[in-house]
Design an enzyme around this catalytic site. Structure first.
Site, PDB file in Angstrom:
ATOM      1  N   ASP A 327      30.437  30.046 138.926  1.00  0.00           N
ATOM      2  CA  ASP A 327      29.975  31.180 138.112  1.00  0.00           C
ATOM      3  C   ASP A 327      29.255  32.244 138.938  1.00  0.00           C
ATOM      4  O   ASP A 327      28.906  33.305 138.416  1.00  0.00           O
ATOM      5  CB  ASP A 327      29.034  30.684 137.009  1.00  0.00           C
ATOM      6  CG  ASP A 327      29.786  29.899 135.946  1.00  0.00           C
ATOM      7  OD1 ASP A 327      31.006  30.116 135.789  1.00  0.00           O
ATOM      8  OD2 ASP A 327      29.155  29.063 135.276  1.00  0.00           O
ATOM      9  N   LYS A 354      38.112  32.677 133.446  1.00  0.00           N
ATOM     10  CA  LYS A 354      36.751  32.613 132.889  1.00  0.00           C
ATOM     11  C   LYS A 354      36.645  33.601 131.728  1.00  0.00           C
ATOM     12  O   LYS A 354      37.663  34.023 131.178  1.00  0.00           O
ATOM     13  CB  LYS A 354      35.738  32.924 133.995  1.00  0.00           C
ATOM     14  CG  LYS A 354      35.715  31.884 135.109  1.00  0.00           C
ATOM     15  CD  LYS A 354      35.212  30.558 134.597  1.00  0.00           C
ATOM     16  CE  LYS A 354      35.204  29.513 135.686  1.00  0.00           C
ATOM     17  NZ  LYS A 354      34.813  28.200 135.171  1.00  0.00           N
TER      18      LYS A 354
HETATM   19  C1  S3P Z   1      30.579  24.780 132.551  1.00  0.00           C
HETATM   20  C2  S3P Z   1      31.632  24.589 133.413  1.00  0.00           C
HETATM   21  C3  S3P Z   1      32.282  25.666 134.155  1.00  0.00           C
HETATM   22  C4  S3P Z   1      31.449  26.938 134.155  1.00  0.00           C
HETATM   23  C5  S3P Z   1      30.870  27.237 132.803  1.00  0.00           C
HETATM   24  C6  S3P Z   1      29.979  26.112 132.347  1.00  0.00           C
HETATM   25  C7  S3P Z   1      30.011  23.625 131.845  1.00  0.00           C
HETATM   26  O1  S3P Z   1      33.525  25.967 133.548  1.00  0.00           O
HETATM   27  O2  S3P Z   1      32.220  28.033 134.605  1.00  0.00           O
HETATM   28  O3  S3P Z   1      30.099  28.438 132.831  1.00  0.00           O
HETATM   29  O4  S3P Z   1      28.889  23.739 131.283  1.00  0.00           O
HETATM   30  O5  S3P Z   1      30.657  22.571 131.844  1.00  0.00           O
HETATM   31  P1  S3P Z   1      34.883  25.177 133.924  1.00  0.00           P
HETATM   32  O6  S3P Z   1      34.818  23.812 133.367  1.00  0.00           O
HETATM   33  O7  S3P Z   1      35.976  25.999 133.263  1.00  0.00           O
HETATM   34  O8  S3P Z   1      34.969  25.221 135.410  1.00  0.00           O
END
Ligand code: S3P
Length: 450
Positions: A327, A354
């Site tokens: 992120d 995202k």
């Molecule tokens: C998160 C996982 C990440 C991240 C998101 C929060 C989480 O996403 O980008 O802001 O809390 O599990 P991804 O699982 O798509 O990588």
């Protein structure tokens, strides 16, 4: 929330040194999980320091729709009276997760093994994001789903009547997918096994253990193998949510690029699955130190001290670190403009799915601000101009993405001409106090007069 209201154009200009203490809000990932696991426990979970951003508030609303009693006691203190694993009621209306991929994907997993039917929706950003990454594994448990073309929301999920446990290798580095499968496994009999070949944030595993689930993690040749015994009785917890390293990234990077700055960002979790940005900034030559290093609730925590760093150098970011800073690439790309030489970011395909396509959103805004950016499907390169040499003077499109909006507001603190974004509304999803917090440090971020 499915809409973000009237656009709020914002502008950020060069300012004096940033000084003081930045108390950033609670961790978004841990806040969502506190509410969801609290709702699946038997009895009352107490939470302090909950992030009261729109994303998390949408998850709170969803947990109420599933029958949990969720109460806001004020000042970041919340309680959740859970219904137990398998105790979810069928919501009597569509569940709207707003902008939150974490919210919707974790909740889809959590309900997939209960005999209820739920329709999910979100805002224009969330409704454009891929959901097959969750509907594929929950189908193995016996859940069915029907959504729009390409597996997009709105989508209806029919939870499994007689769930079976699964063994699943997560095909992309995603803590959301891993967590969805684990949460689905909670209400399946027997053992559910999730394998990840690349380690991602491990809050779900840690918190499930805290709530009393029988969960083990082993590092094997296959990868990280997580084994969860289904149908436990989860015990309510008292949770102090740590401050969010992903939000800390913004005042930290602002201080690094703003002349004369010295900012303290206290109580930041440095869980190795989250702290990749800080390691990267130090490699680039940033004056970033960890003070008062300690352990809290089993997690490494420190106060971050960031000072103006005039001699940053571009680097090749270790792709093995990508998941631990996924992120933070948008704001890293801003810092990279103020470094000398190229910053090369590889192995970051996930950035394209995202809240926005983050490589595209940043590349467009950086180019408009006079920075050369090269990109491919899973990589991008920012050609740094060095401190004092970044033109700015552009309006970037936030594309309904909080981290894009905040990144360009940080950029304007160091560019020669101001930087604007078309809409600052999405900032409220994760960092509702961004504007007053940055103003308190001495930043000059303003909403345009309408
Ligand atoms: C998160 C996982 C990440 C991240 C998101 C929060 C989480 O996403 O980008 O802001 O809390 O599990 P991804 O699982 O798509 O990588």
């Amino acid at each position: 929330m499915s809409g973000h209201g009237t656009p709020i154009p914002m502008t950020s200009r060069k300012c004096g040194p940033l000084k003081g203490v930045a108390n950033v809000p609670g961790d978004k990932s841990i806040s969502h999980r506190s509410l969801i696991l609290g709702a699946m426990a038997v009895g009352e979970t107490r939470i302090t320091g909950l992030l009261e951003g729109e994303d998390v508030l949408d998850t709170a609303k969803a947990m109420r729709a599933f029958g949990a009693e969720v109460t806001d006691h004020g000042g970041g203190e919340w309680s959740v009276h859970g219904v137990g694993v398998g105790g979810f009621a069928e919501p009597d209306n569509v569940v709207d997760c707003g902008n939150s991929g974490t919210g919707v994907r974790l909740i889809m997993g959590a309900m997939a093994t209960s005999p209820i039917t739920v329709t999910f929706t979100g805002d224009a950003s969330l409704n454009g994001r891929p959901m097959a990454r969750v509907t594929d594994p929950i189908a193995l448990f016996g859940a069915q789903s029907v959504g729009r073309a390409g597996g997009r929301l709105p989508m209806t999920i029919v939870g499994a009547q007689n769930p079976v446990p699964v063994r699943y290798t997560v095909p992309m580095p995603s803590a959301q997918v891993k967590s969805a499968v684990l949460l689905a496994g909670l209400n399946a009999p027997g053992e559910t096994v999730v394998i990840e070949t690349e380690a991602t944030r491990d809050h779900t595993e840690r918190m499930l253990a805290g709530f009393g689930a029988d969960i083990r993690v082993e590092q094997t040749e296959e990868g990280r193998v997580i084994t969860l015994k289904g149908q436990p009785e989860l015990k309510p917890q008292t949770i102090a949510v740590p401050r969010d390293p992903s939000s800390a990234a913004f005042p930290v990077c602002a201080a690094i690029i703003t002349e004369g700055s010295d900012v303290l960002v206290p109580n930041i979790g440095l869980n190795p699955t989250r702290a990749g940005l800080f390691t990267t900034l130090r490699e680039m030559g940033a004056d970033l130190t960890y003070e008062n290093e300690r352990f809290e609730g089993g997690e490494p925590v420190a106060d971050l001290r960031a000072r103006f760093s005039p001699d940053l150098k571009g680097i090749e970011v270790d792709p093995a670190r990508a998941a631990s800073m996924i992120d933070e690439y948008p704001v890293l790309s801003v810092v990279a403009c103020f470094a000398k030489g190229q910053t090369v970011m590889r192995g970051v395909k996930e950035l394209r799915v995202k809240e926005s396509d983050r490589i595209d959103a940043m590349a467009k805004g950086l180019r408009a601000a006079g920075v050369t950016v090269e990109e491919g499907e899973d990589w991008w390169i920012v050609n740094g101009l060095g401190h004092g040499n970044v033109p700015g003077g552009a309006t970037a499109m936030a594309q309904l993405d909080h981290r894009i909006a905040m990144s360009f507001m940080i950029m304007g603190m160091g560019t020669n001409a101001p930087m604007s974004v078309d809409d600052g509304n999405p900032i409220a999803t994760s960092f509702p106090i961004f504007e007053p917090l940055m103003a308190e440090l001495g930043a000059n971020v303003e909403r345009a007069n309408r």
